[in-house]
Design an enzyme around this catalytic site. Structure first.
Site, PDB file in Angstrom:
ATOM      1  N   LYS A 155      27.178  51.208  -0.494  1.00  0.00           N
ATOM      2  CA  LYS A 155      28.402  51.362  -1.270  1.00  0.00           C
ATOM      3  C   LYS A 155      29.181  50.059  -1.305  1.00  0.00           C
ATOM      4  O   LYS A 155      29.817  49.732  -2.297  1.00  0.00           O
ATOM      5  CB  LYS A 155      29.266  52.479  -0.664  1.00  0.00           C
ATOM      6  CG  LYS A 155      28.808  53.858  -1.077  1.00  0.00           C
ATOM      7  CD  LYS A 155      29.851  54.908  -0.748  1.00  0.00           C
ATOM      8  CE  LYS A 155      29.763  55.291   0.716  1.00  0.00           C
ATOM      9  NZ  LYS A 155      30.661  56.424   1.034  1.00  0.00           N
ATOM     10  N   GLU A 211      32.016  59.729   2.990  1.00  0.00           N
ATOM     11  CA  GLU A 211      33.359  59.167   3.035  1.00  0.00           C
ATOM     12  C   GLU A 211      33.778  58.955   1.579  1.00  0.00           C
ATOM     13  O   GLU A 211      33.019  58.369   0.804  1.00  0.00           O
ATOM     14  CB  GLU A 211      33.380  57.819   3.764  1.00  0.00           C
ATOM     15  CG  GLU A 211      34.800  57.295   3.893  1.00  0.00           C
ATOM     16  CD  GLU A 211      34.910  55.828   4.315  1.00  0.00           C
ATOM     17  OE1 GLU A 211      33.888  55.123   4.319  1.00  0.00           O
ATOM     18  OE2 GLU A 211      36.042  55.403   4.622  1.00  0.00           O
ATOM     19  N   ARG A 235      16.981  56.047   6.050  1.00  0.00           N
ATOM     20  CA  ARG A 235      17.637  56.064   4.750  1.00  0.00           C
ATOM     21  C   ARG A 235      16.683  55.555   3.681  1.00  0.00           C
ATOM     22  O   ARG A 235      15.671  54.925   3.965  1.00  0.00           O
ATOM     23  CB  ARG A 235      18.874  55.184   4.791  1.00  0.00           C
ATOM     24  CG  ARG A 235      18.545  53.693   4.900  1.00  0.00           C
ATOM     25  CD  ARG A 235      19.803  52.860   5.096  1.00  0.00           C
ATOM     26  NE  ARG A 235      20.882  53.337   4.259  1.00  0.00           N
ATOM     27  CZ  ARG A 235      22.174  53.282   4.606  1.00  0.00           C
ATOM     28  NH1 ARG A 235      22.506  52.762   5.764  1.00  0.00           N
ATOM     29  NH2 ARG A 235      23.101  53.713   3.800  1.00  0.00           N
TER      30      ARG A 235
END
Length: 553
Positions: A268, A34, A258
């Site tokens: 983020k 994104e 992850r």
RNA sequence: UGCCCGAUAGUAUAAUGGUAGUACAUCUGAUUUUGGUUCAGAUAGUCUAGGUUCGAACCCUGGUCGGGCAACCA
């Protein structure tokens, strides 16, 4: 015949699919960021995985920006993401945007409405949340759930036409309000946002939710292996439901764990906080775990790729020691960085038997790890030098192989010297060290027969240039900052130390993007803020220091 | 107390019913004009209780522990 590296679980799946010719031998992955922040080392893991899989199995990888939320997204991020992927050494096949599919996705929604599988709900966000129930308690329908297909169609068209305000109504899937998987309790598909989109401008005032876009985008592109992180496992049932009920290509999703690393944060959202609150110097602050930060710090793309290779891919939660990344960059830079000398914490050393005014040009290899040394550079030598303050000790332990009263050491690429005397100020701080040199001990032509244990680095005081050197330490003081009530409270106040150093003259020729080893100190690289009148070096990582380990025992 | 995912040295990751290996970290020693590099070696592991089997890290069942899921975020 080299030993074959074992496969990770996704490679096993792909090899099985290849064996059974499931996709006609086709492998197509995608990397779907994104554009609402800069890429970090966790994304590097995903990039290496997705692009690496395609490369290994003769396939391709699309770069697709998941741009379904115009409020948080920006072209600045699009550009940085593309730049970082290229820098890491990967090439995407198609550059795509979920926003390219807005019309298709709208049509998919209409299909669902017509099948009686989606409805417009004008309940408030709070009402909808409350009606979803809890994990142990079934949800209840809102009154909108029984609306007719015709009314839903009309209302949805009106939503698109801009008849309603933000938040006034949403489109929801009609699935199962009692499903144990919360994501299947009539999830939201579309919401109203009268916002300007960085690509579609003001064309749309309704935007699909991520869950209504992601799986179908994979499907539209006919992605064979849609690889994502563990938290999307419960979403998979929804994607499959949508794909099945819309009747499109069955893209399959596989989830891996992850990356987490010690002494940093990897979201983020949190990194954006650090940037916005000016706790760091932007997304590319060399202390940040972002790709751009690591690059500015002096990390190479190869070292990051090797790191991603070493950490592996699996489904269990993991916490990787930051030291592994440091090992990878040392491994790379040891082989490639040119050696130079710099003194970070200087003390004056005077060679009393070296003639005043005399100068010599000495020679140093650029890189001893390579046959031929990759050439050499000239190092000026004179009577007065700067050496590292902690290379001298008045009362040294037995195993201290450096300077002290009556001790001998070699000056790197120069002569063996003997300490005769030293001066201290009133605080007991050493201010000057007096030595005599052994004339026939010069590097390369040493006939002195002397053997010394230690070699120290130095810079000729007469010829030294100065530079600002930025020493970095871990950004956080604790291994896992997110465990704290406020992760920012554990920021390391000493994560950046700025000093002035003496450097050998040749370092004035340093090039941005190259790594240099300051002998015995560590790896350094020129910072982007360097100007013609001021050199700024970032310390990428220190050398391994067994002496420090020894003294800490 | 619903559903889902997971559990192998300190940290990661292999072994896919047949000798528990590799990397990082740690510790020894050798080499070294960087206390770097390199080389040699050492320490250290299958969450638990049952079951299936000649044989289980692997298959089955229960438990324990860890993580995730109820944003008009992705």
């Amino acid at each position: 015949m080299t030993e074959e590296k074992s496969l990770n679980f996704i490679e096993e799946i792909i090899e099985e699919d290849l064996r059974t010719n499931k996709h006609g031998g086709r492998v197509l992955t995608r990397f779907p960021p994104e554009p609402n922040g800069y890429l970090h080392i966790g994304h590097a893991k995903s990039i290496c995985l997705n692009f690496g899989l395609a490369k290994k199995y003769n396939g391709k990888t699309n770069l697709r920006f998941d741009d379904t939320n115009p409020v948080t997204e920006d072209v600045e991020y699009v550009d940085s993401i593309k730049n970082d992927i290229k820098w890491l050494g990967f090439e995407w096949d198609k550059e795509l945007y979920t926003s390219d599919y807005f019309q298709k996705l709208y049509d998919f929604a209409v299909i669902l409405i017509k099948k009686g599988l989606a409805y417009v709900d004008e309940s408030s966000a709070e009402e909808i949340a409350a009606a979803k129930g809890t994990p142990t308690e079934a949800g209840k329908p809102t009154s909108a759930r029984s609306r007719s297909v015709e009314d839903n169609l009309r209302l949805f068209e009106e939503m698109r036409a801009g008849r309603y305000q933000d938040g006034e109504m949403v489109l929801r899937a009609k699935i199962d309000l009692a499903n144990p998987n919360m994501h299947l309790r009539d999830p939201l598909l579309y919401r109203i946002k009268h916002a300007h989109h960085h690509r579609t401008g003001n064309e749309w005032c309704i935007y699909p939710m991520y869950d209504f876009a992601h799986g179908q985008s994979d499907s539209i592109e006919e992605i064979t292996h849609s690889v994502c992180t563990l938290e999307f496992i419960p979403h998979r049932d929804l994607y499959n439901w949508l794909i099945e009920n819309i009747g499109i290509y069955e893209s399959k999703q596989y989830e891996f764990a992850r990356l987490n690393m010690t002494y940093t944060v990897m979201s983020k959202r949190r990194l954006l906080q650090l940037v916005n609150e000016k706790l760091v110097d932007g997304w590319d602050d060399p202390r940040m775990p972002t790709i751009s930060g690591l690059r500015r710090r002096g990390y190479t793309a190869a070292s990051i790729r090797n790191f991603c290779d070493r950490i592996g891919v699996a489904k269990r939660e993991n916490m990787i020691d930051f030291g592994l990344l440091e090992f990878c960059i040392r491994e790379d830079l040891n082989k490639t960085a040119w050696r130079r000398m710099a003194v970070l914490d200087p003390v004056k050393l005077i060679i009393t038997n070296y003639p005043e005014g005399k100068e010599e040009i000495l020679i140093g290899e650029n890189n001893p790890e390579v046959e031929g040394g990759e050439g050499e550079r000239e190092i000026p030598f004179s009577r007065e030098l700067w050496i590292e303050r902690d290379d001298f000790m008045e009362d040294a332990p037995k195993k201290f192989f450096r300077l002290g009263p009556d001790k001998q050491v070699r000056l790197k690429n120069a002569y063996i010297i003997q300490c005769d005397d030293f001066k201290k100020d009133s605080d007991g701080k050493v201010t000057e060290i007096h030595c005599s040199y052994i004339p026939n001990s010069k590097s390369g032509e040493d006939t002195s027969g002397l053997k010394v244990k230690g070699t120290i680095h130095w810079v000729s005081a007469l010829h030294a240039k100065t530079a600002e050197v930025r020493l970095y330490d871990r950004l956080f003081q604790v291994e896992n900052p997110v465990l704290e009530e406020d992760f920012k409270s554990t920021l390391n106040p000493d994560s950046l130390t700025i000093i002035n150093a003496y450097i050998e003259p040749d370092l004035a020729n340093a090039i941005v993007g190259r790594g240099y080893q300051f002998i015995r100190l560590g790896y350094f690289t020129l910072d982007k803020l360097t100007s013609s009148d001021k050199l700024i070096f970032n310390r990428t990582v220190g050398l391994r220091d067994n002496w420090a380990k020894e003294t800490n025992k």
